[in-house]
Design a protein around this motif. Structure first.
Motif, PDB file in Angstrom:
ATOM      1  N   ASP A 136       0.569  -1.196   0.015  1.00 17.12           N
ATOM      2  CA  ASP A 136      -0.044   0.307  -0.185  1.00 17.12           C
ATOM      3  C   ASP A 136       1.131   1.168   0.181  1.00 17.12           C
ATOM      4  O   ASP A 136       0.194   2.867  -0.463  1.00 17.12           O
ATOM      5  N   CYS A 137       1.868   1.318   0.394  1.00 14.63           N
ATOM      6  CA  CYS A 137       2.840   2.353   0.748  1.00 14.63           C
ATOM      7  C   CYS A 137       4.212   2.193   0.862  1.00 14.63           C
ATOM      8  O   CYS A 137       4.700   1.104   0.846  1.00 14.63           O
ATOM      9  N   VAL A 138       5.052   2.946  -0.001  1.00 19.74           N
ATOM     10  CA  VAL A 138       6.516   2.215   0.056  1.00 19.74           C
ATOM     11  C   VAL A 138       7.315   3.568  -0.039  1.00 19.74           C
ATOM     12  O   VAL A 138       6.584   5.168  -0.955  1.00 19.74           O
ATOM     13  N   VAL A 139       8.059   3.354   0.587  1.00 17.49           N
ATOM     14  CA  VAL A 139       8.904   4.888   1.468  1.00 17.49           C
ATOM     15  C   VAL A 139      10.706   4.138   0.372  1.00 17.49           C
ATOM     16  O   VAL A 139      10.783   3.051   0.964  1.00 17.49           O
ATOM     17  N   PHE A 140      11.406   5.570   0.035  1.00 14.48           N
ATOM     18  CA  PHE A 140      12.180   5.340  -0.217  1.00 14.48           C
ATOM     19  C   PHE A 140      13.349   5.800   0.342  1.00 14.48           C
ATOM     20  O   PHE A 140      13.027   6.746   0.476  1.00 14.48           O
ATOM     21  N   THR A 141      14.539   5.964   0.282  1.00 13.33           N
ATOM     22  CA  THR A 141      15.445   6.441   1.197  1.00 13.33           C
ATOM     23  C   THR A 141      17.374   5.899   0.408  1.00 13.33           C
ATOM     24  O   THR A 141      17.361   5.389   0.208  1.00 13.33           O
ATOM     25  N   TRP A 142      17.250   7.685   0.861  1.00 11.63           N
ATOM     26  CA  TRP A 142      19.410   7.535  -0.281  1.00 11.63           C
ATOM     27  C   TRP A 142      19.410   8.803   0.070  1.00 11.63           C
ATOM     28  O   TRP A 142      19.301  10.089   1.454  1.00 11.63           O
ATOM     29  N   GLY A 143      20.975   9.130   0.445  1.00  9.18           N
ATOM     30  CA  GLY A 143      22.015  10.261   1.052  1.00  9.18           C
ATOM     31  C   GLY A 143      22.482   9.183   2.674  1.00  9.18           C
ATOM     32  O   GLY A 143      22.729   8.262   2.408  1.00  9.18           O
ATOM     33  N   ASN A 144      22.648  10.492   3.304  1.00  5.34           N
ATOM     34  CA  ASN A 144      23.746  10.099   4.701  1.00  5.34           C
ATOM     35  C   ASN A 144      22.910   9.511   5.838  1.00  5.34           C
ATOM     36  O   ASN A 144      21.881   9.220   5.851  1.00  5.34           O
ATOM     37  N   ASN A 145      23.492   7.955   5.622  1.00  2.00           N
ATOM     38  CA  ASN A 145      23.419   7.479   7.000  1.00  2.00           C
ATOM     39  C   ASN A 145      24.623   6.914   8.361  1.00  2.00           C
ATOM     40  O   ASN A 145      24.280   6.036   8.324  1.00  2.00           O
ATOM     41  N   GLN A 146      25.549   7.959   8.204  1.00  2.00           N
ATOM     42  CA  GLN A 146      26.160   7.657   9.083  1.00  2.00           C
ATOM     43  C   GLN A 146      25.432   7.406  10.536  1.00  2.00           C
ATOM     44  O   GLN A 146      26.739   6.645  11.295  1.00  2.00           O
ATOM     45  N   SER A 147      24.162   8.192  10.897  1.00  2.00           N
ATOM     46  CA  SER A 147      23.748   7.672  12.099  1.00  2.00           C
ATOM     47  C   SER A 147      22.569   7.545  12.608  1.00  2.00           C
ATOM     48  O   SER A 147      21.945   6.722  13.358  1.00  2.00           O
ATOM     49  N   TYR A 148      22.561   6.729  10.712  1.00  2.00           N
ATOM     50  CA  TYR A 148      20.751   5.475  10.896  1.00  2.00           C
ATOM     51  C   TYR A 148      19.901   6.204  10.808  1.00  2.00           C
ATOM     52  O   TYR A 148      19.002   5.681  11.252  1.00  2.00           O
ATOM     53  N   GLN A 149      20.227   7.093   9.963  1.00  2.00           N
ATOM     54  CA  GLN A 149      18.944   7.945  10.105  1.00  2.00           C
ATOM     55  C   GLN A 149      18.606   7.825   8.966  1.00  2.00           C
ATOM     56  O   GLN A 149      17.163   8.235   8.521  1.00  2.00           O
ATOM     57  N   LEU A 150      18.297   6.689   8.171  1.00  2.00           N
ATOM     58  CA  LEU A 150      17.912   5.571   7.145  1.00  2.00           C
ATOM     59  C   LEU A 150      17.489   5.066   7.566  1.00  2.00           C
ATOM     60  O   LEU A 150      16.541   4.237   6.926  1.00  2.00           O
ATOM     61  N   GLY A 151      17.293   4.061   8.931  1.00  2.28           N
ATOM     62  CA  GLY A 151      16.912   3.550   9.024  1.00  2.28           C
ATOM     63  C   GLY A 151      17.571   1.805   9.212  1.00  2.28           C
ATOM     64  O   GLY A 151      19.215   2.089   9.389  1.00  2.28           O
TER      65      GLY A 151
END
Length: 508
Positions: A136-151
């Motif tokens: 039903d819902c898809v979330v895409f992430t990209w970019g800086n993840n040095q502090s696990y801010q993208l999961g």
């Protein structure tokens, strides 16, 4: 078009990330793409309702077709977040070794599956489309993840979009990114945080314990458990956050101007706004603003350059009504600036855009070289029916209902095609978007992302952490970058943190 080396490396990482974090059943589309499984194999697997049997069948087929791939795949699945899948992958691998079906080898890094398929970013997008076909819902992430801010992802930088299955399962209605953290509101009205917590001095009790660690998985924001949240916001450069509940209460937490005569706290409602229905709020690094259902505007925080719209130019620790709008009703507000040099934008119900505060670098969008606490209208935006405004450190953007994006101020990343040190003192309609109708936009610390009414995502700006999502390391200050990996999705929402990005299809 063939992939360049940095695109190959980026896609390689993300396909590996995808295979590590999804179960074997979710991976079937990828296995079909690379001719490891056939459609008939999938039909046979899907006819069995038992998850345990499905996993076993997948691995048995893989072992028969390609023992080398079977070994690699089992090693990947042993690191899966799906405990059942990981356990059975380990057992199948052990059984295959014991029966001499395969020889025991060191785990080998899986090379890029998408690259071997069609040699184009489109193959990654097609794989994503198949995996997400029934979601039903898809979330895409990209970019800086040095502090696990993208999961929960093992890579510090994601240079092409990755599906965030964890956040997607919450069906978010609002997402916001900070410097090293992120927040989202689930469809059930709960607000969660990821990454580096902004509570630097938590009370040392069991309930606050997790605030001392990097959050690799979503955690409920402490103090918000029993309220229904509709929106969360945090400035990309900020260290505190705000949330609006379904009954119009405003909560703040973190370290900054929280509105409760304190600068560091866990989540609490802003008492000075009690009894008022808040419909929208915004914050910069040093000041905040909130709009009520009656069109009143309240501000608080640092005010020495006039960003609060208060005549005394002082710091206010609690919300104070902006008297300049006594004859005009405000419908939305945006706060920007850096440190003491903040500024504010407000849109009134009569479709006029007002600015005030620090005026350096053309931030106010009008002919005024001096900072001012007096809101004044940007005449060129009158009757444009502005539906969204946003600010960065020294620039601002406004979106009209016709899908036209206006920019002004300073920011060499802000206006593709302009010279690096150009300042735009008045709102400029981006000609580079003349054939594109914008549905939503977001601005980070040094990048911009938009999605069109057709659901296409574009980015431009700096690319230190992969925030352009195109798989490259080069900045793009002169042209738009289509995010090709998302081309088969109709996305309508985007948001930015300091150097990380979210794009998704809103369900509301």
């Amino acid at each position: 078009m063939p992939l360049n080396p940095c695109e190959i490396e980026a896609i390689d990482k993300h396909v590996n990330h995808l295979t590590t974090n999804l179960s074997s059943i979710d991976l079937m589309p990828l296995l079909i793409d690379h001719q490891i499984l056939t459609n008939q194999d999938v039909e046979r697997i899907q006819n069995d309702n038992d998850d345990k049997t499905k996993v076993t069948i997948v691995l048995e087929m893989l072992k028969e077709k390609d023992p080398g791939q079977f070994y690699k795949f089992c090693n990947l699945l042993q690191a899966s977040s799906n405990e059942m899948t990981a356990t059975y992958a380990a057992k199948m691998l052990q059984h295959a070794v014991e029966s001499n079906t395969i020889t025991n080898r060191r785990p080998t890094r899986v090379r890029n599956r998408a690259k071997s398929s069609s040699g184009d970013v489109k193959s990654l997008s097609r794989s994503y489309a198949k995996i997400c076909k029934h979601q039903d819902c898809v979330v895409f992430t990209w970019g800086n993840n040095q502090s696990y801010q993208l999961g929960s992802c093992q890579y510090e930088k994601l240079r092409v979009p990755a599906i965030n299955k964890v956040i997607s399962d919450y069906k978010p209605i609002s997402i916001a990114g900070g410097t090293n953290n992120s927040y989202f509101v689930s469809s059930s009205g709960k607000v969660y945080e990821l990454g580096k917590p902004i509570i630097t001095n938590p009370v040392k009790t069991k309930d606050y314990g997790y605030h001392n660690q990097i959050l690799t998985a979503p955690q409920l924001v402490f103090g918000m458990k029993n309220v229904f949240v509709t929106e969360v916001t945090i400035h990309p450069d900020g260290e505190y956050a705000m949330a609006i509940t379904s009954n119009g209460e405003l909560y703040t937490w973190g370290c900054g101007p929280l509105g409760n005569n304190t600068t560091c706290s866990t989540a609490h409602p802003v008492k000075a706004l009690s009894g008022k229905v808040i419909i929208q709020a915004s914050c910069s690094v040093t000041h905040c603003a909130a709009v009520t259902s009656k069109g009143k505007l309240y501000t608080w925080g640092e005010g020495r350059h006039g960003g609060l719209g208060q005549h005394d130019l002082k710091c206010h620790m609690k919300p104070k009504k902006v008297k300049a709008f006594k004859d005009n009703k405000v419908k939305m507000v945006a706060c920007g600036g850096t440190n003491h040099y903040n500024f504010t934008i407000a849109v009134t119900r009569d479709d006029r855009v007002w600015t005030w505060g620090d005026s350096k670098c053309g931030k106010l969008g009008r002919d005024n070289s001096q900072p001012t606490h007096l809101p004044a209208v940007i005449e060129s935006l009158s009757n444009k029916n502005i539906i969204k405004v946003a600010c960065s450190s020294e620039c601002a953007l406004a979106l009209s209902s016709d899908g036209e994006l206006y920019v002004w101020g300073y920011g060499d990343f802000l206006h593709p095609g302009f010279f690096r040190d150009d300042i735009i003192p008045y709102p400029y309609k981006m000609e580079i978007l003349k054939d594109i109708q914008v549905a939503d936009f977001a601005v980070g610390s040094s990048n911009v992302v938009i999605c069109t009414t057709d659901g296409i995502v574009y980015t431009w700006g700096y690319n230190d952490y992969g925030q352009l999502g195109n798989g490259c390391r080069q900045d793009s200050l002169c042209q738009l970058c289509p995010v090709t990996a998302l081309q088969f999705f109709k996305l309508n929402r985007v948001t930015c943190g300091f150097s990380h990005v979210f794009a998704w299809q809103s369900i509301v």
